[in-house]
Design a protein around this motif. Structure first.
Motif, PDB file in Angstrom:
ATOM      1  N   ARG A 196     -36.816  -0.014   6.163  1.00 46.45           N
ATOM      2  CA  ARG A 196     -36.450   0.300   7.749  1.00 46.45           C
ATOM      3  C   ARG A 196     -36.786  -1.039   8.514  1.00 46.45           C
ATOM      4  NH1 ARG A 196     -39.305   2.538  12.349  1.00 46.45           N
ATOM      5  NH2 ARG A 196     -38.028   3.819  13.470  1.00 46.45           N
ATOM      6  N   ALA A 199     -33.789  -3.472   8.016  1.00 49.72           N
ATOM      7  CA  ALA A 199     -32.758  -3.085   8.572  1.00 49.72           C
ATOM      8  C   ALA A 199     -32.857  -2.856  10.217  1.00 49.72           C
ATOM      9  CB  ALA A 199     -31.987  -1.673   7.809  1.00 49.72           C
ATOM     10  N   ARG A 200     -33.850  -3.448  10.855  1.00 45.47           N
ATOM     11  CA  ARG A 200     -33.977  -3.415  12.237  1.00 45.47           C
ATOM     12  C   ARG A 200     -32.521  -3.922  12.897  1.00 45.47           C
ATOM     13  NH1 ARG A 200     -39.643  -5.345  13.438  1.00 45.47           N
ATOM     14  NH2 ARG A 200     -38.825  -7.245  12.606  1.00 45.47           N
ATOM     15  N   ARG A 203     -27.168  -0.741  11.210  1.00 43.14           N
ATOM     16  CA  ARG A 203     -26.653   0.529  11.066  1.00 43.14           C
ATOM     17  C   ARG A 203     -27.072   1.145   9.627  1.00 43.14           C
ATOM     18  NH1 ARG A 203     -20.704   1.735  13.408  1.00 43.14           N
ATOM     19  NH2 ARG A 203     -20.284  -0.086  11.790  1.00 43.14           N
ATOM     20  N   LEU A 204     -28.009   2.082   9.446  1.00 44.09           N
ATOM     21  CA  LEU A 204     -28.431   2.389   8.123  1.00 44.09           C
ATOM     22  C   LEU A 204     -28.340   3.917   8.150  1.00 44.09           C
ATOM     23  CD1 LEU A 204     -30.250   2.220   5.605  1.00 44.09           C
ATOM     24  CD2 LEU A 204     -32.299   2.159   7.210  1.00 44.09           C
ATOM     25  N   SER A 206     -29.437   7.147   5.880  1.00 42.41           N
ATOM     26  CA  SER A 206     -30.244   7.436   4.689  1.00 42.41           C
ATOM     27  C   SER A 206     -29.678   8.963   4.201  1.00 42.41           C
ATOM     28  CB  SER A 206     -31.855   7.209   4.952  1.00 42.41           C
ATOM     29  OG  SER A 206     -32.109   6.161   5.189  1.00 42.41           O
ATOM     30  N   THR A 225     -37.265   3.990   4.512  1.00 44.07           N
ATOM     31  CA  THR A 225     -36.453   3.883   5.520  1.00 44.07           C
ATOM     32  C   THR A 225     -36.687   4.689   6.837  1.00 44.07           C
ATOM     33  OG1 THR A 225     -34.884   5.905   5.109  1.00 44.07           O
ATOM     34  CG2 THR A 225     -34.462   3.353   3.875  1.00 44.07           C
ATOM     35  N   TYR A 276     -34.282   0.375  16.067  1.00 43.33           N
ATOM     36  CA  TYR A 276     -34.132   1.581  15.046  1.00 43.33           C
ATOM     37  C   TYR A 276     -33.016   2.524  15.572  1.00 43.33           C
ATOM     38  CZ  TYR A 276     -38.328  -0.693  13.309  1.00 43.33           C
ATOM     39  OH  TYR A 276     -39.105  -1.670  12.981  1.00 43.33           O
ATOM     40  N   ARG A 278     -30.148   2.569  15.740  1.00 43.75           N
ATOM     41  CA  ARG A 278     -28.595   2.823  14.885  1.00 43.75           C
ATOM     42  C   ARG A 278     -29.061   3.445  13.604  1.00 43.75           C
ATOM     43  NH1 ARG A 278     -25.755  -2.527  14.833  1.00 43.75           N
ATOM     44  NH2 ARG A 278     -23.828  -1.328  15.463  1.00 43.75           N
ATOM     45  N   HIS A 279     -30.284   3.800  13.216  1.00 42.11           N
ATOM     46  CA  HIS A 279     -30.577   4.491  11.989  1.00 42.11           C
ATOM     47  C   HIS A 279     -30.452   5.963  12.061  1.00 42.11           C
ATOM     48  CE1 HIS A 279     -33.313   0.961  10.797  1.00 42.11           C
ATOM     49  NE2 HIS A 279     -32.328   0.566  11.116  1.00 42.11           N
ATOM     50  N   TYR A 280     -29.849   6.612  10.885  1.00 48.28           N
ATOM     51  CA  TYR A 280     -29.588   8.063  10.782  1.00 48.28           C
ATOM     52  C   TYR A 280     -30.267   8.544   9.442  1.00 48.28           C
ATOM     53  CZ  TYR A 280     -26.837  12.288  10.441  1.00 48.28           C
ATOM     54  OH  TYR A 280     -26.410  13.630  10.337  1.00 48.28           O
ATOM     55  N   TYR A 281     -30.757   9.659   9.498  1.00 48.43           N
ATOM     56  CA  TYR A 281     -31.851  10.107   8.084  1.00 48.43           C
ATOM     57  C   TYR A 281     -31.173  11.669   8.193  1.00 48.43           C
ATOM     58  CZ  TYR A 281     -35.586  10.682   5.094  1.00 48.43           C
ATOM     59  OH  TYR A 281     -36.330  11.255   3.839  1.00 48.43           O
TER      60      TYR A 281
END
Length: 471
Positions: A196, A199-200, A203-204, A206, A225, A276, A278-281
């Motif tokens: 994670r 990828a700061r 766009r990630l 998971s 992540t 973070y 832009r991160h989606y889990y």
């Protein structure tokens, strides 16, 4: 009511958690108005825009991640230019399927659930893909059970052998997956939110098939992540609980974690949450998914199931097996539920405390569980014998090539005859963790091969055919 029904119900549970079909259900892509732009939607919940410059990078780790990658390719490639897709996924060496653009890398040998040199090679490639990604790119991280062992990158000062030794020690001592992963996270550069952090600002996405009861996100594949909710002091407590600090072979691991605990170096996150944003889990399937699928099949076969899905560690396999047998007796042959229930479906994942290696046989937690239940059944009159069936949804039960084991009235009769004729001792097999060799004698092992999924275990109990006389 037969063992074939039990197998059908169990297989339906496995099929319900098929990662290939779950990815197909959750992910959609459509072109935008401009040439080269696309929109990707996850479960009609979140939409991501890809500019003409944007690439799709697919990374992943786990027993089911290869099937997830295959499904993702089949969704993307008919519309999205294949040259704009790059990918690398670490899987066991018996889960290799040739894909068009995503490379499936053998990160460990089948049925050897511990980190390897090959896994380290693959992990470095995965880190490189994340590091090289631009803000325009979209990174898909496909995560499933087994991901902890398949994404090894030891922290500075820790060797691969250190990680193998602590994995073997804690697993053999009966540590649960949460305890094991609490330690693993502290010994890694990329677990516990490490990927994670790499990828700061990027766009990630998971997409996760959970193999941990209750779905604690930082424990599934050791939470590469997501933010880490445990620290070195928690890991130190696990080591002390199981006596790892007393083993000379684990001195390097214990010293390393002790120093981290003393200096408060606990994988601290960057304090800016915007990094973070832009991160989606998203969890796309879990043990409950499988249990519900099994229950649906049971009803279609005419059964009236009682459904139980564990949300936390179940404890020892032997105790879980005995409880399942007792529950079956009370519901099938007692007056507890007025005879309405003729099927029990459980989901969970117990632990096994291993015998010394010099005495240890062959088997896994499901085989151990069924053998403990069988031993209790042998003490009862042979009038009412339920059908008990337990297997790992990944098709691997511990370090074996079978998924689990079962027994029914026919198996019980064979075991009783063997005890009388050959002085076979089921208790001895149980104490030595040799349930696999025991059930092999009676052709009562479950063989499926790799199923392509991994959402803990499914257990099925059916009301067996009763006899009016003792045998």
């Amino acid at each position: 009511m037969s063992r074939m029904d039990a197998m059908e119900i169990w297989r339906a549970g496995v099929a319900a958690a098929d990662p290939y079909h779950l990815i197909k259900k959750f992910v959609k892509i459509e072109p935008g108005k401009l040439w080269g732009e696309f929109f990707i939607t996850i479960d009609n919940d979140k939409q991501f825009h890809l500019s003409p410059q944007g690439r799709i990078i697919v990374i992943g780790m786990g027993k089911a991640s290869g099937a997830m990658a295959q499904a993702l390719e089949e969704i993307l490639i008919p519309q999205f230019p294949a040259k704009r897709i790059h990918g690398w996924v670490n899987v066991p060496d018996n889960c290799l399927t040739p894909l068009k653009v995503v490379h499936l890398h053998p990160g460990r040998k089948a049925a050897v659930n511990e980190p390897s040199e090959s896994g380290i090679v693959g992990s470095k490639v995965i880190c490189g893909l994340v590091d090289e990604a631009s803000p325009d790119d979209l990174i898909f991280c496909l995560i499933s059970g087994g991901g902890s062992a398949l994404l090894p990158l030891p922290a500075n000062g820790i060797t691969l052998l250190d990680k193998q030794r602590i994995t073997r020690f804690l697993s053999g001592a009966g540590a649960g997956i949460n305890e094991l992963n609490t330690v693993r996270k502290e010994l890694s550069q990329i677990k516990g939110g490490g990927l994670r952090r790499r990828a700061r600002g990027k766009r990630l996405i998971s997409l996760v098939l959970s193999d941990v009861l209750g779905d604690p996100v930082d424990m599934i594949a050791s939470g590469a992540t997501v933010p880490n909710t445990t620290n070195a002091k928690d890991a130190l407590a696990v080591l002390e609980k199981y006596g790892a600090d007393l083993s000379p072979d684990l001195l390097a691991v214990c010293d390393y974690i002790q120093k981290k605990a003393d200096s408060f170096e606990n994988n601290s996150e960057d304090p800016d949450p915007a990094d973070y944003s832009r991160h989606y889990y998203r969890i796309i399937g879990n043990n409950r998914t499988a249990v519900d699928g099994a229950a649906e099949k049971a009803r279609a076969l005419g059964y009236h199931p009682l459904i139980r899905a564990a949300s936390q560690s179940e404890g020892k396999a032997e105790e879980v097996g005995k409880k399942l047998y007792d529950l079956a007796k009370k519901n099938f042959y007692g007056a507890q539920f007025n005879g309405d229930i003729d099927c029990i479906i459980e989901g969970g994942e117990p632990v096994v405390h291993l015998a010394p290696e010099s005495l240890r046989g062959k088997g896994g937690r499901n085989q151990q569980l069924i053998l403990a239940a069988l031993i209790d059944c042998l003490q009862d009159p042979l009038i009412h014998v339920p059908i008990l069936f337990s297997g790992g949804t990944d098709g691997e039960d511990g370090p074996t090539e079978n998924a689990g084991a079962f027994f029914d009235r026919d198996i019980v009769i064979k075991v009783l005859e063997a005890i009388k004729e050959e002085s076979i001792d089921p208790e001895d097999y149980l104490e030595r963790n040799d349930a696999g060799n025991f059930f092999e004698l009676f052709d009562a092992l479950i063989f499926t091969g790799p199923t392509g999924t991994n959402v803990c275990d499914i257990r099925v109990a059916l009301k067996g055919i009763s006899s009016s006389a003792n045998s």
